[in-house]
Design a protein around this motif. Structure first.
Motif, PDB file in Angstrom:
ATOM      1  N   PHE A  54       0.828  -1.211   0.000  1.00 60.04           N
ATOM      2  CA  PHE A  54       0.000   0.000   0.000  1.00 60.04           C
ATOM      3  C   PHE A  54       0.868   1.270   0.000  1.00 60.04           C
ATOM      4  O   PHE A  54       0.366   2.365   0.260  1.00 60.04           O
ATOM      5  N   ILE A 179      -5.198  -6.224   5.861  1.00 58.53           N
ATOM      6  CA  ILE A 179      -5.311  -5.753   4.471  1.00 58.53           C
ATOM      7  C   ILE A 179      -6.525  -4.835   4.335  1.00 58.53           C
ATOM      8  O   ILE A 179      -6.453  -3.760   3.727  1.00 58.53           O
ATOM      9  N   GLY A 180      -7.627  -5.230   4.943  1.00 54.48           N
ATOM     10  CA  GLY A 180      -8.842  -4.408   4.885  1.00 54.48           C
ATOM     11  C   GLY A 180      -8.603  -3.036   5.511  1.00 54.48           C
ATOM     12  O   GLY A 180      -9.024  -2.002   4.960  1.00 54.48           O
ATOM     13  N   CYS A 182      -5.737  -1.463   5.758  1.00 56.75           N
ATOM     14  CA  CYS A 182      -4.839  -0.681   4.883  1.00 56.75           C
ATOM     15  C   CYS A 182      -5.617  -0.135   3.686  1.00 56.75           C
ATOM     16  O   CYS A 182      -5.360   0.996   3.233  1.00 56.75           O
ATOM     17  N   GLU A 183      -6.551  -0.930   3.172  1.00 55.13           N
ATOM     18  CA  GLU A 183      -7.365  -0.445   2.040  1.00 55.13           C
ATOM     19  C   GLU A 183      -8.181   0.773   2.471  1.00 55.13           C
ATOM     20  O   GLU A 183      -8.273   1.759   1.736  1.00 55.13           O
ATOM     21  N   GLU A 184      -8.746   0.691   3.674  1.00 56.09           N
ATOM     22  CA  GLU A 184      -9.545   1.827   4.185  1.00 56.09           C
ATOM     23  C   GLU A 184      -8.684   3.071   4.359  1.00 56.09           C
ATOM     24  O   GLU A 184      -9.064   4.173   3.964  1.00 56.09           O
ATOM     25  N   THR A 186      -5.683   3.876   3.036  1.00 58.80           N
ATOM     26  CA  THR A 186      -5.001   4.443   1.858  1.00 58.80           C
ATOM     27  C   THR A 186      -5.934   4.668   0.677  1.00 58.80           C
ATOM     28  O   THR A 186      -5.575   5.386  -0.259  1.00 58.80           O
ATOM     29  N   LYS A 188      -6.482   2.455  -1.442  1.00 56.48           N
ATOM     30  CA  LYS A 188      -5.937   1.647  -2.551  1.00 56.48           C
ATOM     31  C   LYS A 188      -6.447   0.213  -2.425  1.00 56.48           C
ATOM     32  O   LYS A 188      -6.645  -0.283  -1.311  1.00 56.48           O
ATOM     33  N   ALA A 189      -6.596  -0.442  -3.572  1.00 57.43           N
ATOM     34  CA  ALA A 189      -7.020  -1.847  -3.566  1.00 57.43           C
ATOM     35  C   ALA A 189      -5.789  -2.738  -3.403  1.00 57.43           C
ATOM     36  O   ALA A 189      -4.713  -2.430  -3.918  1.00 57.43           O
ATOM     37  N   PHE A 190      -5.965  -3.828  -2.684  1.00 61.80           N
ATOM     38  CA  PHE A 190      -4.872  -4.780  -2.475  1.00 61.80           C
ATOM     39  C   PHE A 190      -4.561  -5.491  -3.791  1.00 61.80           C
ATOM     40  O   PHE A 190      -5.461  -5.919  -4.503  1.00 61.80           O
ATOM     41  N   ASP A 191      -3.262  -5.621  -4.087  1.00 63.72           N
ATOM     42  CA  ASP A 191      -2.818  -6.263  -5.329  1.00 63.72           C
ATOM     43  C   ASP A 191      -1.940  -7.460  -4.959  1.00 63.72           C
ATOM     44  O   ASP A 191      -0.829  -7.292  -4.465  1.00 63.72           O
TER      45      ASP A 191
END
Ligand code: SF4
Length: 430
Positions: A54, A179-180, A182-184, A186, A188-191
């Motif tokens: 992220f 991961i969830g 970090c998505e919230e 930033t 950004k979607a997890f890749d």
């Protein structure tokens, strides 16, 4: 075969390590100045594998604090935190960081950004209370991962067993929650392919770290675990999961293999091979090391290189076909091993004695870190019951120069080496 240019190989690990470190701190200063998001993490379970996906810059408060001690300014920060109300008894790393926070990120190596997210494990109970301070000061979002430790000495679950699989799934579930989060934070979607790349770079560091430790079985040792090891450790922690760290460690392995092949040791004429238990004495770091090197003592290994690398000493390599499952397995194995290296140091040291031809064991319990220091006296007794090896037990601190008595340390170290010399004479006489 083309001959190696030794002027370019030997010492490269130090030079490149210092440069990478400086660049890292410069980068953090930029993040602070632009008021961008950052993640605070700890050496035992940093989860950089996820955070790098992220693009969250990582800050290691433990490393920031020890840098203050090495630069001889820790006391200013400790006093400030104590004036603010923190007890002299608690972890010095915490107090030095509190003062950094109170000073708006001012640090001797640059400016430290404010934490947006803190990620921590249960490997040290102080981590949990420390993160609560950032939560109160800055409203930091705190994410605590519970990594199941060894329940019973000698009965650690292994991959393939149902107990291990239960624990691994428990860790994997928490990683998915991280991961969830970090998505919230930033947006950004997890890749998953980015994760594969980060894991691949982590694998290089991990396999290299194990190789480097193993290379010090050489006589003479190719690096001093206390001093050189701390430089390598800083890069392993701070930059793991980046191409820079992967390149650095590939070069470092080449350098140390070259030294081993050519019988090139450290700067000390090696007379005694030592191992170190605990956390180094950073307020007088150079002098502390000289107490041993002046007698020809070289630290060839330490529990510090094990637990403070978060268990990277295992050399665990992630399976890139199953990145999340494998990350959970690696975290479980490595963080658990880091905890075992602190709490069962007699077993760790016992395993080193023959493999690394250890002449003596130096225990260094410190006031500031109860997690590592509690139980070291008992651990030493357990070691001595199982092995005929001389030991030295000296106490000081990793941060607080007020409890470091250089003269006392020297007296004890001198007596230890006199004992080692007498023992050698007795052995030679049969
Ligand atoms: S108590 Fe010890 S292990 Fe825990 S944060 Fe402080 S120095 Fe690190």
């Amino acid at each position: 075969m083309e001959a190696h240019d030794t002027t370019k190989i030997i010492g490269r690990g130090h030079e490149q390590g210092s440069l990478l470190f400086k660049n890292w701190f410069d980068g953090l200063s930029g993040v602070a100045e632009r008021s961008e998001a950052s993640a605070y993490v700890f050496v035992m379970g940093s989860f950089v594998e996820i955070l790098r996906c992220f693009d969250l810059p990582v800050v290691f408060p433990e490393i920031n604090s020890l840098q203050m001690a090495v630069r001889h300014v820790a006391h200013d920060y400790l006093n400030e935190a104590e004036d603010f109300g923190f007890s002299p008894d608690i972890c010095g790393y915490v107090k030095a960081d509190v003062a950094v926070q109170l000073r708006g990120g001012e640090h001797p190596a640059g400016r430290i950004p404010t934490p947006t997210l803190a990620v921590l494990t249960n490997a040290c109970n102080t981590y949990i209370k420390w993160a609560e301070i950032w939560e109160r000061l800055h409203g930091t979002r705190v994410f605590t991962l519970d990594v199941p430790g060894t329940r019973e000495v000698g009965a650690t679950s292994r991959p393939g067993s149902s107990d291990f699989e239960t624990d691994r799934r428990y860790v994997e579930g928490q990683i998915r929650e991280l991961i969830g989060a970090c998505e919230e934070i930033t947006g950004k979607a997890f890749d998953i392919d980015r994760l594969r790349q980060v894991l691949s770079d982590c694998n290089t560091v991990s396999s290299s770290w194990k190789r480097i430790i193993d290379l010090n079985r050489s006589r003479p040792a190719v690096f001093n675990a206390l001093t050189d090891g701390t430089v390598f450790l800083g890069v392993a922690n701070g930059l793991r999961g980046t191409p820079e760290a992967a390149g650095y460690f590939s070069d470092l392995v080449e350098e140390l293999e070259y030294k081993a092949e050519n019988g090139i040791g450290t700067r000390t004429e090696e007379d005694y091979r030592l191992t170190f238990v605990g956390v180094p004495c950073y307020p007088i770091f150079r002098r502390f090391n000289e107490l041993f090197t002046d007698w020809g003592g070289v630290f060839v290994n330490s529990t510090y290189l094990w637990f403070a690398s978060g268990g990277t000493n295992l050399g665990f390599e992630y399976d890139l076909e199953h990145p999340l499952e494998s990350l959970a397995e690696g975290v479980l194995l490595s963080v658990r091993d880091a905890m075992d290296s602190m709490f069962q140091s007699d077993r760790v040291i016992g395993s080193m004695i023959e493999e690394f031809s250890i002449d003596g064991v130096v225990y260094h319990p410190i006031k500031s870190c109860r997690t590592v220091s509690t139980g070291l006296a008992d651990s030493r007794r357990a070691l001595l019951a199982a092995h005929d090896v001389p030991t030295l037990f000296i106490e000081s601190d990793m941060m607080d120069k007020r409890v470091v008595s250089e003269a006392q340390l020297k007296n004890r170290a001198d007596a230890f080496f006199e004992g080692l010399a007498a023992r050698r004479l007795r052995e030679a006489a049969g």
